[in-house]
Design a protein around this motif. Structure first.
Motif, mmCIF file in Angstrom:
data_model
loop_
_atom_site.group_PDB
_atom_site.id
_atom_site.type_symbol
_atom_site.label_atom_id
_atom_site.label_comp_id
_atom_site.label_asym_id
_atom_site.label_seq_id
_atom_site.Cartn_x
_atom_site.Cartn_y
_atom_site.Cartn_z
ATOM 1 N N VAL A 159 0.980 -1.140 -0.060
ATOM 2 C CA VAL A 159 0.004 -0.047 -0.038
ATOM 3 C C VAL A 159 0.932 1.227 0.008
ATOM 4 C CG1 VAL A 159 -1.679 1.221 1.344
ATOM 5 C CG2 VAL A 159 -2.071 -1.064 1.096
ATOM 6 N N ASP A 160 1.945 1.372 0.684
ATOM 7 C CA ASP A 160 2.942 2.468 0.352
ATOM 8 C C ASP A 160 3.906 2.453 -0.740
ATOM 9 O OD1 ASP A 160 5.186 0.391 0.585
ATOM 10 O OD2 ASP A 160 4.967 0.633 2.823
ATOM 11 N N ASN A 161 3.343 1.212 -2.004
ATOM 12 C CA ASN A 161 4.095 1.466 -2.901
ATOM 13 C C ASN A 161 5.557 1.748 -2.985
ATOM 14 O OD1 ASN A 161 3.508 0.873 -5.657
ATOM 15 N ND2 ASN A 161 3.406 3.135 -6.122
ATOM 16 N N LYS A 162 6.283 1.065 -2.069
ATOM 17 C CA LYS A 162 7.724 0.624 -2.180
ATOM 18 C C LYS A 162 8.032 -0.623 -2.473
ATOM 19 C CE LYS A 162 7.622 4.692 0.318
ATOM 20 N NZ LYS A 162 7.575 5.984 -0.482
ATOM 21 N N ASP A 163 7.213 -1.540 -2.490
ATOM 22 C CA ASP A 163 7.505 -2.972 -3.080
ATOM 23 C C ASP A 163 6.438 -3.505 -4.006
ATOM 24 O OD1 ASP A 163 9.847 -4.171 -1.497
ATOM 25 O OD2 ASP A 163 8.762 -2.887 -0.238
ATOM 26 N N ARG A 164 6.989 -4.146 -4.953
ATOM 27 C CA ARG A 164 6.274 -5.062 -5.758
ATOM 28 C C ARG A 164 6.740 -6.425 -5.597
ATOM 29 N NH1 ARG A 164 7.456 -5.109 -12.107
ATOM 30 N NH2 ARG A 164 8.609 -6.964 -11.404
ATOM 31 N N TRP A 165 5.797 -7.373 -5.705
ATOM 32 C CA TRP A 165 6.043 -8.794 -5.636
ATOM 33 C C TRP A 165 5.221 -9.486 -6.525
ATOM 34 C CZ3 TRP A 165 4.443 -5.958 -1.204
ATOM 35 C CH2 TRP A 165 5.428 -6.021 -0.261
ATOM 36 N N ILE A 166 5.941 -10.575 -7.116
ATOM 37 C CA ILE A 166 5.375 -11.474 -7.957
ATOM 38 C C ILE A 166 5.405 -12.957 -7.321
ATOM 39 C CG2 ILE A 166 5.076 -12.743 -10.181
ATOM 40 C CD1 ILE A 166 6.466 -10.200 -11.783
#
Length: 810
Positions: free
Chosen positions: A373-380
């Protein structure tokens, strides 16, 4: 948008119309360049191949209307046909194919159609009030899957029967309801009640047994409780599984501001709710359920095993703000900022609006893309179906924020190898990774990769890249198992492409400075392309437009080179030694305007031509935060919007003074949206640098903008108030000393007119001079009416003529 009626038909020819020479070209005027843009021509939109791959369909906006007409063109002959209503009824939509390539399916006018490729027989599968979407053949090719809103259906091709894949009910199962103490007492006391309940339970159990053994029945519902609300669903190609995306029910998004309509059909003032302000409430966290449609069981997919999801990337900022709140005696506010043990996540939403969930063709693997939600990480992550759990596959971290684009992902044809875009190198590049193996980069370099399309045979990726130069885009391809990246098209201004069903040709939309996107066909092996459309108007092409020169402006702040478009007189040697100049500042923040393709800012580009005709030179810069230059360029504005960009604009001004004889005291600045914001920041943070500025629809205070965009760049206002303070023009209102014109649509529901009105009030209270505001009652963020465009730019032109052009006035 921004259209009014203008007579004339679209010319559909292959050969362009020659421009007149400068001596015979008509003189520009505001009435002409701010007229309805239909006079320029129309862009070709949404090209797609016919089911048999022999034709291309595309749409063109009708003059004087928002209606789009459908066209069909034969790539072999270039023969274009505008389809009338009867011909449109027989047209096709963009097709998907089964793995044997025996059948195709598509959506047309919101309904599903099935085509037998051998016989050409077309079957209409649905005829419903609600539109269907996402057609896909099952893994075994025996059925066709499609969705209607969030409900998935399966059409059995042999029998012609359509059934729901699953029935979801967001209530508790009435058959699982347990009696409370009083109810249990009743059952203990009365035999008849006990027997009634036993009979009811037996009937329900029998119904479930019959349903499980009878495939002709509709599926039994999944009762998912009333604590969640449905956001999306995705069905596996083998029909075994469904993923269900939810968020907490009754989530409070916070109070929404009102847009006030003063000029209305009814004659009464009317209000309209707009989007929420940033920070009014936390975005709703999302969760994923895995449904087994065979065993009729559901399993939550926990995200607490995603690497780094328990970290707090805002720890230092959080600690500072909490300490300041505690020092001020605001203990409750400080407690509200405590970091969660596990960061909430949301599902990434792809460009087509679908959630970040992609199944392999055989349905045995699925990948999900989450954002913190803080948009510091993206995971697949993939799914371990045996243990009903997520298996992390890739983590992308950025201390500032994850890009809104460059998040495409999917599966290779082997059904076990992921492909995805990632900015981990600093630039968007393409990677592949087996679910049980290591990742490998298929592309690398200081350029951006986007729009990846895997060929139907799985051998190649076709990509849009700016490898030659940041401003030059073309189609390239790279083998899906690794190899050289080779260039296919030679446009420089390539906008969009789509691969033919037989993998032999590309349909390409390309454009240039004064040519809106046009359609061409190109062999995937390269070579000569064939233009198929020319929809520009002779009245427009008759002008001798200034070809913008792409230049490199050196940064004095360590940013390297700032690319820009320069508009100046054709014969620079005849120009005066000390001349006025204007900086045009593009909007959107993360947008690239310095390209060989057509600009989004057609009206502004024509206005720049007019300014040159009137004796100015114009510079249009891709300041830091612009697209196309890598993640460091994009995130340079983190927690300081308007600061690095202003440094770049001032470097642009200095470059004009040094290289083009510009008087440093006679430079104006203008722009819209983010460009309007930068105009205000330029005048308020660098007073005296610009002779005057015109700000269209500008955000003046970021605390009143929306959540995803603003919170990504500045964090949330309650957590990082300092970032909002230093980034908002209203903070610097006391510095106004140069003339400022503000233009704003009153019914703008993107950047509220209240932003400009609040700043105006600050100027009033500060006793400032030479500031003006023009409000347009029928305009939203993007103006739609030619009269408003004309009035807006008449005022801008008069501002520059009064305060920028005359040397004696400064």
């Amino acid at each position: 948008m921004r259209r009014l009626l203008l007579a004339g038909l679209i010319a559909l020819t292959v050969l362009p119309v020659a421009a007149e020479t400068p001596s015979t070209s008509p003189k520009l005027d505001l009435e002409t360049i701010m007229a309805n843009p239909d006079w320029m021509g129309q862009a070709v939109e949404n090209p797609y191949w016919s089911v048999d791959g022999r034709s291309l369909y595309y749409s063109v906006k009708r003059d004087g209307s928002s209606v789009h007409d459908l066209y069909r063109v034969d790539p072999a002959t270039g023969n274009n046909i505008k389809l009338d209503a009867a011909a449109t009824a027989k047209a096709e939509g963009a097709a998907v194919y089964d793995r044997a390539h025996r059948r195709a399916a598509y959506i047309f006018h919101g309904d599903v159609f099935l085509v037998d490729l051998g016989s050409g027989r077309r079957t209409q599968v649905t005829r419903s009030a609600l539109p269907e979407s996402s057609p896909r053949f099952s893994a075994d090719g025996r059925s066709l899957q499609f969705r209607e809103t969030n409900n998935w259906y399966v059409y059995d091709i042999a029998s012609g029967v359509t059934s729901p894949a699953a029935v979801l009910k967001f209530t508790d199962d009435p058959n699982d309801k347990k009696p409370d103490a009083l109810g249990q007492q009743q059952l203990d006391l009365f035999k008849d009640l006990r027997e009634n309940k036993q009979d009811k339970d037996a009937l329900h159990a029998n119904e479930q047994t019959l349903a499980a053994a009878d495939p002709t029945r509709a599926p039994q519902p999944f009762y998912l409780g009333d604590k969640s609300q449905l956001m999306d669903t995705e069905l596996s190609p083998d029909g075994r599984w469904m993923l269900v995306l939810t968020q907490p029910a009754h989530h409070d998004d916070g109070k929404a501001p009102d847009v006030i309509h003063y000029v209305t059909d009814s004659g009464y003032t009317e209000t309209e709710a707009a989007r929420q302000y940033v920070g009014r409430n936390d975005p709703a966290p999302q969760s994923v359920l895995l449904l087994d449609l065979i065993t009729h069981k559901s399993y939550p997919l926990a995200t607490d095993n995603l690497p780094g999801v328990k970290d707090d990337p805002l720890k230092a900022i959080r600690a500072k703000t909490i300490a300041e709140l505690q020092k001020a005696g605001k203990d409750d506010d400080a407690k509200a900022l405590k970091a969660p043990d596990v960061r909430p996540v949301i599902m990434y939403t792809m460009d087509n609006g679908s959630p970040g969930i992609v199944w392999s063709d055989d349905g045995r693997n699925v990948a999900l893309e989450f954002l913190a939600v803080d948009n510091k990480d993206r995971w697949i992550a993939s799914v371990d179906f045996a243990h009903h759990a997520l298996e992390p596959q890739h983590r992308l971290h950025n201390d500032a924020w994850i890009s809104w684009g460059f998040n495409d992902f999917g599966w290779l044809k082997d059904n076990r190898t992921l492909w995805y875009l990632s900015e981990e190198s600093g630039y968007s590049q393409l990677y592949v990774k087996p679910v049980d193996g290591a990742a490998k980069a298929l592309t690398s370099g200081k350029f951006e990769v986007s729009q990846p399309q895997l060929s139907n045979d799985g051998r190649w990726f076709y990509l849009r890249t700016n490898k030659v130069a940041p401003y030059s885009y073309d189609v390239y391809r790279v083998p899906s198992n690794g190899g050289d990246l080779s260039r296919i098209t030679q446009y420089g201004g390539m906008d969009q492409f789509t691969l033919s069903p037989d993998d032999t040709r590309l349909a390409v939309l390309h454009s240039s400075a004064y040519v809106l996107p046009q359609l061409a066909v190109q062999s995937v092996e390269g070579g000569t392309s064939r233009d198929l459309t020319h929809t520009m108007k002779p009245a427009f092409t008759a002008y001798h437009w200034i070809e913008p020169k792409i230049v490199e402006v050196p940064s004095s702040h360590g940013a390297g080179v700032i690319y820009a478009k320069y508009y100046g007189p054709e014969n620079e040697t005849d120009a005066q030694a000390s001349r006025p100049a204007v900086l045009f500042v593009h909007g959107a923040g993360y947008l690239q305007d310095v390209k060989e393709a057509a600009t989004y800012y057609q009206h502004e580009q024509l206005f720049n031509n007019l300014l040159v005709q009137e004796g100015y030179v114009v510079l249009d810069m891709d300041y830091r935060a612009s697209e196309g230059y890598g993640s460091a360029w994009r995130t340079a504005i983190y927690r300081q919007m308007g600061h690095p960009e202003l440094e770049d604009l001032l470097d642009g001004k200095a470059w004009l003074v040094k290289n083009h004889g510009v008087d440093s005291k006679r430079v104006g600045i203008y722009g819209g949206s983010y460009g309007g914001f930068m105009t205000e920041m330029a005048l308020l943070r660098a007073p005296g640098e610009f002779a005057a500025g015109a700000a269209q629809r500008p955000p003046a205070d970021w605390v009143t903008y929306n959540d995803p965009y603003t919170a990504d760049i500045l964090n949330r206002p309650e957590l990082d108030p300092e970032a909002y303070k230093v980034s908002s023009p209203i903070t610097y209102a006391a510095n106004l000393r140069d003339p400022l014109l503000i233009n704003h649509g009153l019914i703008d529901n993107n950047v509220m007119a209240s932003d400009s009105i609040r700043l105006y009030q600050r100027f009033v209270e500060l006793h400032k001079k030479n500031f003006w505001i023009s409000l347009y009652p029928l305009e939203r963020h993007e103006f739609e009416h030619a009269d408003a465009w004309y009035d807006e730019y008449r005022r801008i032109n008069e501002l520059f003529e009064t305060w920028v052009k005359p040397a004696a006035s400064n």
